[in-house]
Write an enzyme that holds these catalytic residues in place. Structure first.
Site, PDB file in Angstrom:
ATOM      1  N   CYS A 283      -7.811   2.401  -6.870  1.00  0.00           N
ATOM      2  CA  CYS A 283      -6.753   3.262  -6.351  1.00  0.00           C
ATOM      3  C   CYS A 283      -6.399   4.362  -7.359  1.00  0.00           C
ATOM      4  O   CYS A 283      -7.212   5.247  -7.615  1.00  0.00           O
ATOM      5  CB  CYS A 283      -5.539   2.433  -5.943  1.00  0.00           C
ATOM      6  SG  CYS A 283      -4.456   3.307  -4.795  1.00  0.00           S
TER       7      CYS A 283
ATOM      8  N   HIS B  52      -7.374  -2.349  -2.599  1.00  0.00           N
ATOM      9  CA  HIS B  52      -6.658  -3.368  -3.359  1.00  0.00           C
ATOM     10  C   HIS B  52      -7.114  -4.747  -2.874  1.00  0.00           C
ATOM     11  O   HIS B  52      -7.346  -4.945  -1.686  1.00  0.00           O
ATOM     12  CB  HIS B  52      -5.154  -3.237  -3.157  1.00  0.00           C
ATOM     13  CG  HIS B  52      -4.576  -1.989  -3.742  1.00  0.00           C
ATOM     14  ND1 HIS B  52      -4.547  -1.755  -5.096  1.00  0.00           N
ATOM     15  CD2 HIS B  52      -4.007  -0.902  -3.154  1.00  0.00           C
ATOM     16  CE1 HIS B  52      -3.984  -0.584  -5.329  1.00  0.00           C
ATOM     17  NE2 HIS B  52      -3.648  -0.044  -4.173  1.00  0.00           N
TER      18      HIS B  52
END
Length: 482
Positions: free
Chosen positions: A331, A427
């Site tokens: 991310c 994630h």
């Protein structure tokens, strides 16, 4: 239908773990349970099926209760993105940015929405287990409170207060809370428990009696140190401040701790691996010799990039790459690996742009709607399951070499031409054992850990069993009106 709120004498006294354990214990008894936290502050978020964000702890508590996470379980989420500013998430969706100076005014009207979410959960369950935030003893924050006694009194929910004996001064913390809070607030507290006890419980019998005598609250139990709690996803960055024990003979994976590190529970699955030593590198320390450097997410990517350079970590990371060793960014960490990160509208801080590490030929622009969704797919030829929470779009030549593909065939992530550097927006990428095995094979480690979700589920059962033995659960249910 009933409800019970667990508040604490301070942050990190174990409220989240206790609520999760009780969710599982009561679910094991056949009750329909829903977790709830009126207001949370955390950069570790989870995604609900309808594309909303809630605190990671409430998602774990939902797992413990054997129900799907819902935005109603955490209607107000604050995600710090600067020393004095936070992104405001209401019922899973971004509602703007709040400064610390205008938080009191900003929360006006939120109590009504909090109570609506609580009401929906209450209608679904035999019992709602509510987690407070911080401590009710922070009386400077009492006016307009929606996280602790403000909620408890508005919703008419009885409270049990938890103290942490491991940090010391637990008697003073409990009795002191009774002394400083408003008498009407104190009347909401029906009992207390003490958490993280080590040793012979008989040695603290007089302590329990002293608290009960000085407060009038019922003693409900002395909970021993819960070793299984370390296997649950962490939500509070305070855990990153604790030094890890040295583990000689293991392969090192290093992750630098930036000020706005987010979703660092992505790294938890690596702790399951007996051949891995996960080193969280604090500010002021160089990144050690490692087989893999992992850059975690960030709530303020440009600011964290500047911090990373100020620490000299960019030099360490580039030297690591020159030695032919891999780097993985997740991310915000993925964005940092590119040539630049631009925030033209000042979404995460002052408008501007920041040069990236240049290890991936991609550029990121923070703009547009936030992507919040659950995802599945394959990377390195094996399955993954996780979620995305990010702003902006990443483009560039290395996107033509995706790390993997989502279930619908959409390319995901990027890889460098030399194959040493990879970035992903997923994630939980390392949660499935097969995916983790593929990554660790690249650095010569034979993975042996289970799927992370299965290990978390087993830990919840262990914690529930301990709570059943050491807490008066029947008394808790009676207080809740069940």
């Amino acid at each position: 239908m009933g409800a019970l709120m667990l508040q604490g004498t301070g942050s990190d006294v174990g409220k989240s773990v206790l609520v999760a354990g009780l969710c599982r214990a009561l679910s094991n008894r056949g009750l329909t349970v829903r977790p709830f936290k009126p207001q949370n502050m955390s950069n570790n978020a989870a995604v609900t099926a309808d594309g909303g964000e809630i605190g990671r702890a409430q998602a774990t508590q939902a797992l413990a209760a054997r129900v799907a996470p819902s935005v109603d379980m955490n209607p107000v989420l604050l995600k710090p993105q600067g020393d004095r500013t936070s992104q405001l998430i209401v019922r899973g969706q971004v509602r703007g940015t709040l400064a610390a100076a205008n938080w009191r005014e900003g929360r006006i009207g939120l109590l009504a929405e909090v109570l609506e979410s609580f009401g929906r959960l209450e209608a679904q369950a035999d019992i709602v287990l509510v987690e407070g935030a911080g401590s009710p003893a922070e009386i400077n924050l009492r006016a307009g409170d929606i996280a602790n006694m403000g909620f408890a009194r508005a919703a008419g929910v009885p409270v049990v207060l938890a103290g942490d004996i491991d940090r010391g001064g637990v008697i003073a913390s409990l009795v002191g809370t009774h002394a400083v809070i408003d008498p009407a607030d104190a009347a909401m507290i029906r009992g207390f428990l003490i958490n993280k006890f080590r040793g012979d419980p008989a040695l603290f019998a007089d302590g329990m009696a002293a608290v009960a005598e000085r407060t009038g609250w019922a003693p409900l139990g002395l909970v021993p140190w819960l070793g299984a709690a370390r296997r649950l996803p962490s939500e509070d960055a305070v855990v990153l401040e604790r030094p890890a024990a040295a583990a000689h003979g293991k392969v090192v994976i290093a992750c630098p701790i930036t000020p706005r590190i987010a979703n660092f529970d992505d790294l938890d699955p690596l702790r399951l691996e007996p051949g891995v030593e996960l080193v969280m590198v604090p500010p002021g320390q160089p990144i050690p010799e490692a087989a893999l450097i992992l850059l975690a997410g960030s709530k303020a990517t440009c600011a964290d990039l500047r911090f990373l350079r100020a620490q000299g970590w960019d030099i360490d990371i580039l030297a690591h790459h020159r030695r032919g060793r891999p780097v993985l960014g997740l991310c915000g960490g993925y964005q940092m690996l590119g040539r630049s990160v631009a925030d033209p509208h000042g979404i995460e801080g002052p408008a501007g742009s920041e040069a990236g590490l240049g290890l991936l030929d991609v550029e990121t622009v923070l703009s547009g709607d936030k992507t919040v969704r659950e995802v599945r797919g394959t990377a390195l030829g094996v399955p993954f399951a996780g979620y995305e929470i990010h702003l902006g779009e990443t483009r560039g030549a290395d996107r033509a070499r995706p790390l993997g593909h989502l279930g619908d065939g959409t390319p995901e992530g990027a890889m460098s031409a030399d194959g040493l550097v990879a970035g992903s927006y997923v994630h939980g990428l390392l949660g499935l054992a097969a995916q983790r095995r593929a990554w660790l094979a690249r650095i010569g480690v034979a993975a042996a850990g289970p799927d992370h979700a299965a290990d978390v589920d087993a830990a919840l059962d262990e914690i529930a069993d301990v709570l059943e033995r050491h807490l008066d659960v029947d008394a808790l249910l009676a207080i809740a009106g069940v």
